[in-house]
Design an enzyme around this catalytic site. Sequence first.
Site, PDB file in Angstrom:
ATOM      1  CB  SER A  95     -17.364 -12.340 -17.668  1.00 56.84           C
ATOM      2  OG  SER A  95     -18.284 -13.395 -17.795  1.00 56.84           O
ATOM      3  CB  ALA A  96     -22.662 -12.260 -16.346  1.00 54.11           C
ATOM      4  CE1 TYR A 100     -12.971 -15.328 -20.111  1.00 54.07           C
ATOM      5  CE2 TYR A 100     -14.977 -16.269 -19.194  1.00 54.07           C
ATOM      6  CZ  TYR A 100     -14.327 -15.242 -19.852  1.00 54.07           C
ATOM      7  OH  TYR A 100     -15.026 -14.136 -20.232  1.00 54.07           O
ATOM      8  CE  LYS A 112     -12.527 -11.799 -18.836  1.00 54.33           C
ATOM      9  NZ  LYS A 112     -11.797 -10.732 -19.526  1.00 54.33           N
ATOM     10  CE1 TYR A 146     -17.895  -5.858 -21.520  1.00 50.70           C
ATOM     11  CE2 TYR A 146     -16.726  -7.713 -22.499  1.00 50.70           C
ATOM     12  CZ  TYR A 146     -16.788  -6.370 -22.171  1.00 50.70           C
ATOM     13  OH  TYR A 146     -15.745  -5.561 -22.515  1.00 50.70           O
ATOM     14  NE  ARG A 185     -25.920 -18.963 -19.734  1.00 50.96           N
ATOM     15  CZ  ARG A 185     -26.449 -19.901 -18.966  1.00 50.96           C
ATOM     16  NH1 ARG A 185     -27.672 -19.785 -18.497  1.00 50.96           N
ATOM     17  NH2 ARG A 185     -25.751 -20.993 -18.664  1.00 50.96           N
ATOM     18  NE  ARG A 200     -21.520 -25.314 -21.991  1.00 53.67           N
ATOM     19  CZ  ARG A 200     -21.408 -24.225 -22.757  1.00 53.67           C
ATOM     20  NH1 ARG A 200     -20.799 -24.295 -23.934  1.00 53.67           N
ATOM     21  NH2 ARG A 200     -21.928 -23.078 -22.370  1.00 53.67           N
TER      22      ARG A 200
HETATM   23  N1  UFG Z   1     -25.228 -24.169 -25.673  1.00 57.45           N
HETATM   24  C1  UFG Z   1     -25.692 -25.284 -26.314  1.00 57.45           C
HETATM   25  N2  UFG Z   1     -24.941 -25.818 -27.307  1.00 57.45           N
HETATM   26  C2  UFG Z   1     -23.742 -25.288 -27.694  1.00 57.45           C
HETATM   27  C3  UFG Z   1     -23.276 -24.128 -27.017  1.00 57.45           C
HETATM   28  C4  UFG Z   1     -24.038 -23.595 -26.007  1.00 57.45           C
HETATM   29  O1  UFG Z   1     -26.758 -25.802 -25.984  1.00 57.45           O
HETATM   30  O2  UFG Z   1     -23.094 -25.816 -28.597  1.00 57.45           O
HETATM   31  C5  UFG Z   1     -26.025 -23.594 -24.595  1.00 57.45           C
HETATM   32  C6  UFG Z   1     -25.320 -23.621 -23.250  1.00 57.45           C
HETATM   33  O3  UFG Z   1     -25.535 -24.852 -22.619  1.00 57.45           O
HETATM   34  C7  UFG Z   1     -25.961 -22.436 -22.537  1.00 57.45           C
HETATM   35  C8  UFG Z   1     -26.299 -21.470 -23.669  1.00 57.45           C
HETATM   36  O4  UFG Z   1     -26.263 -22.230 -24.856  1.00 57.45           O
HETATM   37  O5  UFG Z   1     -27.138 -22.848 -21.954  1.00 57.45           O
HETATM   38  C9  UFG Z   1     -25.306 -20.323 -23.786  1.00 57.45           C
HETATM   39  O6  UFG Z   1     -24.014 -20.887 -23.847  1.00 57.45           O
HETATM   40  P1  UFG Z   1     -22.741 -20.034 -24.318  1.00 57.45           P
HETATM   41  O7  UFG Z   1     -21.582 -20.976 -24.312  1.00 57.45           O
HETATM   42  O8  UFG Z   1     -23.043 -19.334 -25.592  1.00 57.45           O
HETATM   43  O9  UFG Z   1     -22.611 -18.932 -23.195  1.00 57.45           O
HETATM   44  P2  UFG Z   1     -22.384 -19.088 -21.618  1.00 57.45           P
HETATM   45  O10 UFG Z   1     -23.580 -18.453 -20.978  1.00 57.45           O
HETATM   46  O11 UFG Z   1     -22.049 -20.450 -21.216  1.00 57.45           O
HETATM   47  O12 UFG Z   1     -21.049 -18.226 -21.430  1.00 57.45           O
HETATM   48  C10 UFG Z   1     -21.022 -16.860 -21.709  1.00 57.45           C
HETATM   49  C11 UFG Z   1     -19.647 -16.465 -22.188  1.00 57.45           C
HETATM   50  C12 UFG Z   1     -18.615 -16.656 -21.121  1.00 57.45           C
HETATM   51  C13 UFG Z   1     -19.041 -15.978 -19.867  1.00 57.45           C
HETATM   52  C14 UFG Z   1     -20.431 -16.358 -19.483  1.00 57.45           C
HETATM   53  C15 UFG Z   1     -20.913 -15.493 -18.372  1.00 57.45           C
HETATM   54  O13 UFG Z   1     -19.275 -17.241 -23.290  1.00 57.45           O
HETATM   55  O14 UFG Z   1     -17.417 -16.064 -21.545  1.00 57.45           O
HETATM   56  O15 UFG Z   1     -21.332 -16.165 -20.569  1.00 57.45           O
HETATM   57  O16 UFG Z   1     -22.091 -15.922 -17.884  1.00 57.45           O
HETATM   58  F1  UFG Z   1     -18.213 -16.312 -18.856  1.00 57.45           F
END
Ligand code: UFG
Length: 345
Positions: A127-128, A152, A156, A180, A234, A298
Amino acid sequence: MNKKIIVTGGCGYIGSHTVIELIKNNFQVVIFDDLSNSSQDTIGRIESITGVRPVFEQVDLKDVNHTSQVILKHKNAFGVIHFAAHKAVGESVQKPLDYYQNNLYSLLNTLKAQHENGIQNFIFSSSATVYGNPKSLPITENNQTQRPFSPYGNTKKMAEEILEDFSKAYTDFSAISLRYFNPIGAHESGEIGELPNGIPNNLMPYITQTAAGIREKLMVFGNDYDTTDGTPIRDYIHVVDLAKAHVKALFRLIENKQEQALETFNLGTGNGFSVMEVIESFERVSGIKLNYEIVGRRPGDVPQLFAATDLAHHKLGWKAELGLDEMIDSAWRWEQKYRATTTAK
Ligand code: UFG
């Protein structure tokens, strides 16, 4: 072709999409899954898409003896693609031991058993998150890894270190670690897709479940980041593109093209999108106005993450092909089809 490949976690989200691409490329797939966060129904769905039913072994990879027994049965396999892991970032903060125990024991037991049985090839689902909050963008594979923000993520990073040591110790062993970025979307058939357990942690399933009326509204976690519109950026990647990259990685191992025993590749599109851009794309694609509210940040979220994709392009011959609207459209079609055929919440 017709080589046998063991896919751990093959009933899960990314695993199942990869199984389809493997079957399409004439690999013989054996799925190992404990079904702790997935369903055996997926096997029938894979069969209906591909016309081939993969072999299934229900195995808890934390159980070293059972893992050895089942791998022994398939000792003629060419390699293992290892997806099996717990993946909820927030839950891992609450239950760190569960995450270290599950994600690391399953890796160690798989490596031990495959090594004992002469299976020398391994592809790892990384994972990134191993980049932490990067100092420069886009992120190349040479960016220093940092301690991830969650247990988590740390599993990784630790797993990659284990693979590095393992591949140094056993020169016959070859591994590829795929980092990823943000996998979203679903198979075009609408038969398989992401099915989070309970309340989704990730943006895309939260959006589709909100639009489907299962969640009341999406909370947007912060709009005061130093980005174009203040929401985090992202690199979203279509799960089918991601699945295809695993097949490319496998061919690199088969063709013995590796330049070092453990190679690492980023899997992203190279394009960053903000949370608001994702919402706008969803509204455009679905024609639905999404109920959302901007709330506080968050903990642990970084402002921006997007990949440099040149290495995967040059060495794997792989490039993501599908754009954000296609990712979102497929995720939404999957959500609707799934909800139409089940009462699961
Ligand atoms: N977000 C919201 N509301 C939500 C969920 C997410 O605003 O209910 C925002 C988060 O704050 C973030 C963006 O949407 O800015 C993406 O969040 P995700 O939870 O979809 O993804 P993340 O980038 O936090 O995490 C993902 C994978 C992880 C991995 C990570 C690696 O879920 O498994 O990328 O960078 F570790």
